[in-house]
Design a protein around this motif. Structure first.
Motif, PDB file in Angstrom:
ATOM      1  N   VAL A 115      52.884  15.045  67.584  1.00 46.80           N
ATOM      2  CA  VAL A 115      51.711  14.500  68.482  1.00 46.80           C
ATOM      3  C   VAL A 115      51.028  15.703  69.135  1.00 46.80           C
ATOM      4  O   VAL A 115      49.755  15.710  69.095  1.00 46.80           O
ATOM      5  N   ASP A 116      51.754  16.832  69.529  1.00 47.55           N
ATOM      6  CA  ASP A 116      51.092  17.861  70.239  1.00 47.55           C
ATOM      7  C   ASP A 116      50.195  18.621  69.420  1.00 47.55           C
ATOM      8  O   ASP A 116      49.092  19.147  69.951  1.00 47.55           O
ATOM      9  N   ASP A 117      50.285  18.772  68.132  1.00 44.96           N
ATOM     10  CA  ASP A 117      49.908  19.435  67.211  1.00 44.96           C
ATOM     11  C   ASP A 117      48.407  18.758  67.002  1.00 44.96           C
ATOM     12  O   ASP A 117      47.325  19.326  66.775  1.00 44.96           O
ATOM     13  N   ILE A 118      48.554  17.260  67.072  1.00 37.91           N
ATOM     14  CA  ILE A 118      47.201  16.517  66.736  1.00 37.91           C
ATOM     15  C   ILE A 118      46.493  16.758  68.052  1.00 37.91           C
ATOM     16  O   ILE A 118      45.201  16.849  67.944  1.00 37.91           O
ATOM     17  N   VAL A 119      47.075  16.587  69.230  1.00 36.53           N
ATOM     18  CA  VAL A 119      46.249  16.906  70.371  1.00 36.53           C
ATOM     19  C   VAL A 119      45.591  18.248  70.676  1.00 36.53           C
ATOM     20  O   VAL A 119      44.378  18.414  70.791  1.00 36.53           O
ATOM     21  N   TYR A 120      46.312  19.366  70.217  1.00 37.74           N
ATOM     22  CA  TYR A 120      45.719  20.699  70.165  1.00 37.74           C
ATOM     23  C   TYR A 120      44.467  20.701  69.334  1.00 37.74           C
ATOM     24  O   TYR A 120      43.653  21.239  69.401  1.00 37.74           O
ATOM     25  N   SER A 121      44.800  20.108  68.078  1.00 40.38           N
ATOM     26  CA  SER A 121      43.641  20.239  67.062  1.00 40.38           C
ATOM     27  C   SER A 121      42.319  19.534  67.399  1.00 40.38           C
ATOM     28  O   SER A 121      41.412  19.930  66.955  1.00 40.38           O
ATOM     29  N   TYR A 122      42.486  18.473  67.968  1.00 44.04           N
ATOM     30  CA  TYR A 122      41.177  17.684  68.293  1.00 44.04           C
ATOM     31  C   TYR A 122      40.905  17.418  69.709  1.00 44.04           C
ATOM     32  O   TYR A 122      39.617  17.754  69.798  1.00 44.04           O
ATOM     33  N   TYR A 123      41.924  17.469  70.863  1.00 45.98           N
ATOM     34  CA  TYR A 123      41.459  17.479  72.008  1.00 45.98           C
ATOM     35  C   TYR A 123      41.438  19.064  72.769  1.00 45.98           C
ATOM     36  O   TYR A 123      40.615  19.314  73.354  1.00 45.98           O
ATOM     37  N   GLY A 124      42.174  19.767  72.147  1.00 46.61           N
ATOM     38  CA  GLY A 124      42.376  21.042  72.492  1.00 46.61           C
ATOM     39  C   GLY A 124      43.318  21.396  73.506  1.00 46.61           C
ATOM     40  O   GLY A 124      43.900  20.531  74.148  1.00 46.61           O
ATOM     41  N   ASN A 125      43.882  22.614  73.439  1.00 48.02           N
ATOM     42  CA  ASN A 125      44.934  23.050  74.502  1.00 48.02           C
ATOM     43  C   ASN A 125      44.005  23.696  75.889  1.00 48.02           C
ATOM     44  O   ASN A 125      43.740  24.875  75.814  1.00 48.02           O
ATOM     45  N   ARG A 126      43.673  22.626  76.758  1.00 47.33           N
ATOM     46  CA  ARG A 126      42.889  23.115  77.845  1.00 47.33           C
ATOM     47  C   ARG A 126      43.442  24.188  78.516  1.00 47.33           C
ATOM     48  O   ARG A 126      42.761  24.757  79.583  1.00 47.33           O
ATOM     49  N   SER A 127      44.698  24.332  78.584  1.00 48.84           N
ATOM     50  CA  SER A 127      45.277  25.523  79.428  1.00 48.84           C
ATOM     51  C   SER A 127      44.930  27.062  79.011  1.00 48.84           C
ATOM     52  O   SER A 127      45.477  28.123  79.475  1.00 48.84           O
ATOM     53  N   GLY A 128      44.663  27.156  77.786  1.00 50.81           N
ATOM     54  CA  GLY A 128      44.260  28.449  76.919  1.00 50.81           C
ATOM     55  C   GLY A 128      42.863  28.617  76.333  1.00 50.81           C
ATOM     56  O   GLY A 128      42.348  27.569  76.321  1.00 50.81           O
ATOM     57  N   THR A 129      42.674  29.481  75.510  1.00 49.67           N
ATOM     58  CA  THR A 129      41.455  29.783  74.825  1.00 49.67           C
ATOM     59  C   THR A 129      41.559  29.322  73.441  1.00 49.67           C
ATOM     60  O   THR A 129      42.720  29.360  72.795  1.00 49.67           O
ATOM     61  N   VAL A 130      40.377  29.141  72.728  1.00 55.31           N
ATOM     62  CA  VAL A 130      40.630  29.011  71.214  1.00 55.31           C
ATOM     63  C   VAL A 130      41.189  29.989  70.418  1.00 55.31           C
ATOM     64  O   VAL A 130      42.242  29.739  69.774  1.00 55.31           O
ATOM     65  N   LEU A 131      41.174  31.323  70.937  1.00 54.54           N
ATOM     66  CA  LEU A 131      41.652  32.339  70.021  1.00 54.54           C
ATOM     67  C   LEU A 131      43.059  32.534  70.184  1.00 54.54           C
ATOM     68  O   LEU A 131      43.623  32.718  69.353  1.00 54.54           O
ATOM     69  N   GLU A 132      43.382  32.330  71.576  1.00 54.30           N
ATOM     70  CA  GLU A 132      44.946  32.076  71.818  1.00 54.30           C
ATOM     71  C   GLU A 132      45.767  31.229  71.180  1.00 54.30           C
ATOM     72  O   GLU A 132      46.659  31.480  70.424  1.00 54.30           O
TER      73      GLU A 132
END
Length: 298
Positions: free
Chosen positions: A52-69
């Protein structure tokens, strides 16, 4: 009055070869699509395997970091050494300045490791020869962009619907599945495809819908496998499976099972599951014993 269609087993051999060739090709394509999902979305959290985390990071994003990271610690992790990834991430956290980009050797790493794919000829991914395109990825990770979602949505809607249309046409000639379940199997992929695309957009704004992405994908896979296996078996394995094999035993069991009361059905179901678990435990025990034996011998 419509004429009854010819069952799969009674089609001419050239037609069977045509159908089989298509099913095998799209089956291999489906397998590679699943592998591609595991190597991209499945690595979004830096760990192999879709969650589920993979899906969240892929579409919603990991708001604690940058896209490149997020990409360097996820799907692109294997494309650079640990030292190179550390240098790039440190540069990003220091402000992603263009002077440091050259002075700290980041440009050299990008040219060596990234531009082979991220160039102006590539479609759908940023060109890292353009510093501004790279700089844009040093902002907060907000997941998939609206443009990429729109592009992916129409590509999947058109492409996957055609795949399931042809698989469904072939499956519609089967005769071992009732009309009711045949209609369900043919219609399921389209319902799950719409749910899958819709879940991307919902997850983009509401991460709680990430589970729907996985559920819809599983629904499409189940319907695809059912139609694929049934079509192949009816074309080439009809007699050993449906006349002399497991299908006959299944029908006999189904008839006897239907004649029992609910209490007897429950008892038989529990007994069946228990026997399967016992056999599975025995098999696992044998495998563990062999592994330990080989380990000790080494």
């Amino acid at each position: 009055m419509p004429t009854k269609s010819t069952p799969l087993k009674d089609h001419d051999t050239p037609i069977k070869v045509l159908f089989t060739g298509y099913l095998i090709t799209v089956g291999i394509g489906y397998m590679f699509a699943l592998i591609q999902i595991l190597l991209t979305h499945g690595m979004a959290d830096g760990k192999f395997g879709l969650s589920v985390d993979d899906i969240v990071y892929s579409y919603y994003g990991n708001r604690s970091g940058t896209v490149l990271e997020q990409q360097l610690n996820g799907a692109m992790k294997q494309n650079a050494t640990e030292k190179q990834r550390f240098d790039i991430i440190q540069w990003v956290r220091d402000g992603a300045d263009i002077d440091d980009y050259k002075a700290d050797g980041i440009e050299k790493i990008i040219q060596e490791r990234c531009v082979m794919c991220h160039n102006k000829e590539a479609s759908g991914i940023p060109n890292f020869n353009d510093f501004e395109k790279l700089k844009a990825l040093t902002a907060q990770d907000e997941g998939a962009t609206l443009a990429s979602l729109t592009r992916g949505s129409h590509i999947h809607m058109f492409g996957i619907s055609f795949i399931f249309m042809f698989v469904g046409i072939i499956f519609s000639f089967s005769e071992t599945t009732s009309i009711k379940y045949k209609c369900i199997a043919v219609g399921m992929p389209y319902a799950f495809l719409i749910a899958d695309i819709l879940s991307w957009w919902l997850t983009k704004f509401f991460p709680m819908f990430a589970w729907l992405v996985i559920f819809a994908g599983m629904g499409m896979a189940v319907s695809f496998i059912f139609m694929w296996v049934t079509s192949i078996m009816e074309m080439w394995l009809y007699k050993p499976v449906y006349v002399d094999g497991v299908w006959v035993h299944y029908q006999q069991w189904k008839t006897k099972f239907a004649e029992n009361s609910y209490e007897e059905k429950l008892k038989k179901l529990v007994a069946f599951v228990s026997s399967v678990l016992v056999q599975a435990r025995q098999i696992v025990g044998i495998l563990i014993e062999k592994i330990l034996k080989n380990t000790v011998n080494k």
